[in-house]
Design an enzyme around this catalytic site. Structure first.
Site, PDB file in Angstrom:
ATOM      1  N   GLY A   1      26.350  64.843  22.848  1.00 33.25           N
ATOM      2  CA  GLY A   1      25.140  64.262  23.015  1.00 33.25           C
ATOM      3  C   GLY A   1      24.226  65.532  22.232  1.00 33.25           C
TER       4      GLY A   1
ATOM      5  N   GLN B   1      16.286  69.363  20.273  1.00 31.06           N
ATOM      6  CA  GLN B   1      17.157  70.397  20.212  1.00 31.06           C
ATOM      7  C   GLN B   1      17.621  70.862  18.602  1.00 31.06           C
ATOM      8  OE1 GLN B   1      20.441  68.236  22.834  1.00 31.06           O
ATOM      9  NE2 GLN B   1      20.607  70.451  23.460  1.00 31.06           N
TER      10      GLN B   1
ATOM     11  N   CYS C   1      25.064  72.325  28.094  1.00 28.52           N
ATOM     12  CA  CYS C   1      24.099  71.941  26.867  1.00 28.52           C
ATOM     13  C   CYS C   1      24.077  72.786  25.952  1.00 28.52           C
ATOM     14  CB  CYS C   1      22.921  72.111  27.605  1.00 28.52           C
ATOM     15  SG  CYS C   1      21.331  71.788  26.615  1.00 28.52           S
ATOM     16  N   LEU C   2      24.224  72.308  24.453  1.00 33.20           N
ATOM     17  CA  LEU C   2      24.165  73.162  23.295  1.00 33.20           C
ATOM     18  C   LEU C   2      22.930  73.935  23.584  1.00 33.20           C
ATOM     19  CD1 LEU C   2      25.227  70.471  20.741  1.00 33.20           C
ATOM     20  CD2 LEU C   2      26.642  72.332  21.903  1.00 33.20           C
TER      21      LEU C   2
ATOM     22  N   HIS D   1      20.662  63.049  30.702  1.00 32.37           N
ATOM     23  CA  HIS D   1      20.685  64.307  30.172  1.00 32.37           C
ATOM     24  C   HIS D   1      19.838  64.344  28.779  1.00 32.37           C
ATOM     25  CE1 HIS D   1      22.550  68.594  29.490  1.00 32.37           C
ATOM     26  NE2 HIS D   1      22.154  68.220  28.385  1.00 32.37           N
ATOM     27  N   GLU D   2      20.333  63.572  27.965  1.00 37.16           N
ATOM     28  CA  GLU D   2      19.491  63.598  26.472  1.00 37.16           C
ATOM     29  C   GLU D   2      18.213  62.881  26.622  1.00 37.16           C
ATOM     30  OE1 GLU D   2      20.889  65.071  24.512  1.00 37.16           O
ATOM     31  OE2 GLU D   2      22.881  65.339  25.455  1.00 37.16           O
TER      32      GLU D   2
ATOM     33  N   HIS E   1      16.055  65.522  28.021  1.00 34.29           N
ATOM     34  CA  HIS E   1      15.493  66.584  26.838  1.00 34.29           C
ATOM     35  C   HIS E   1      14.290  65.958  26.283  1.00 34.29           C
ATOM     36  CE1 HIS E   1      18.522  69.791  26.450  1.00 34.29           C
ATOM     37  NE2 HIS E   1      19.331  68.898  26.360  1.00 34.29           N
TER      38      HIS E   1
HETATM   39 ZN    ZN Z   1      21.590  69.287  26.623  1.00 32.65          ZN
END
Ligand code: ZN
Length: 192
Positions: A46, A51, A96-97, A138-139, A142
């Site tokens: 995701g 991000q 998480c990236l 989660h997304e 963000h």
């Molecule tokens: Zn993330």
């Protein structure tokens, strides 16, 4: 298409609430393709627009690389809103990236209903549970300026502080190009 650099903790854009998309043009469609490619290259499941440095309320999700979820189709969510949360909550280890190499158990509602527009600008309502519901939450977090670490206990967050600080200073080894809070980038050879 291009691979976009990924913004890491604690760049200001990751704490900002996303801006709703009013109309979709070719540049946004191109950006969506770049986001998908960036997510796949970084082996994420995701990615939210902030991000990769954009303020737009947009995320891409593809959980099909995860065993048992091969049949789940990739999703583009434009202006997503969660309209229902189940009372039942479950623990699952998230990563998480924007927080390279950090993984923690996060408690979240097991099922949700979410409304959004897809890239054909059709309104969608989806009921999701399990991993898909988790990645969606989660997304969408963000897009509201929330990291998964914000959902941990105060004690856990205190214990993670030095790791987070190291990420923000670039003392990390991501397999993708990252943007630090001061705007500097650390290039990854994988992105050449
Ligand atoms: Zn993330």
């Amino acid at each position: 298409m291009s691979i976009l650099p990924i913004y890491v903790y604690d760049h200001a854009i990751l704490k900002k609430k996303a801006v709703k998309i009013e109309h979709i043009d070719d540049s946004i469609l191109q950006f969506i393709e770049d986001m998908k490619q960036t997510m796949h290259k970084a082996e994420g499941i995701g990615l939210a627009a902030n991000q990769v440095g954009s303020p737009l309320a947009l995320t891409v999700i593809d959980i099909s690389p995860v065993e048992g979820y091969e049949q789940v189709k990739p999703l583009v969510m434009i202006n997503p809103e969660i309209t229902y949360y189940s009372d039942e909550e479950t623990d699952y280890e998230e990563g998480c990236l924007s927080l390279p190499h950090l993984r923690e158990l996060v408690l979240r509602p097991e099922a949700i209903q979410v409304q959004f527009y897809n890239e054909q600008i059709q309104p969608q309502t989806i009921e999701a549970d399990g991993l898909l519901a988790r990645v969606m939450q989660h997304e969408i977090d963000h897009l509201n300026g929330i990291y998964f670490t914000d959902r941990l206990s105060q004690l856990k967050r205190t214990l993670l502080q030095s790791k987070l600080r190291r990420i923000s200073k670039g003392e990390t080894t991501a397999d993708y190009t990252i943007v630090l809070p001061d705007g500097s980038t650390i290039q990854s050879e994988n992105d050449q």
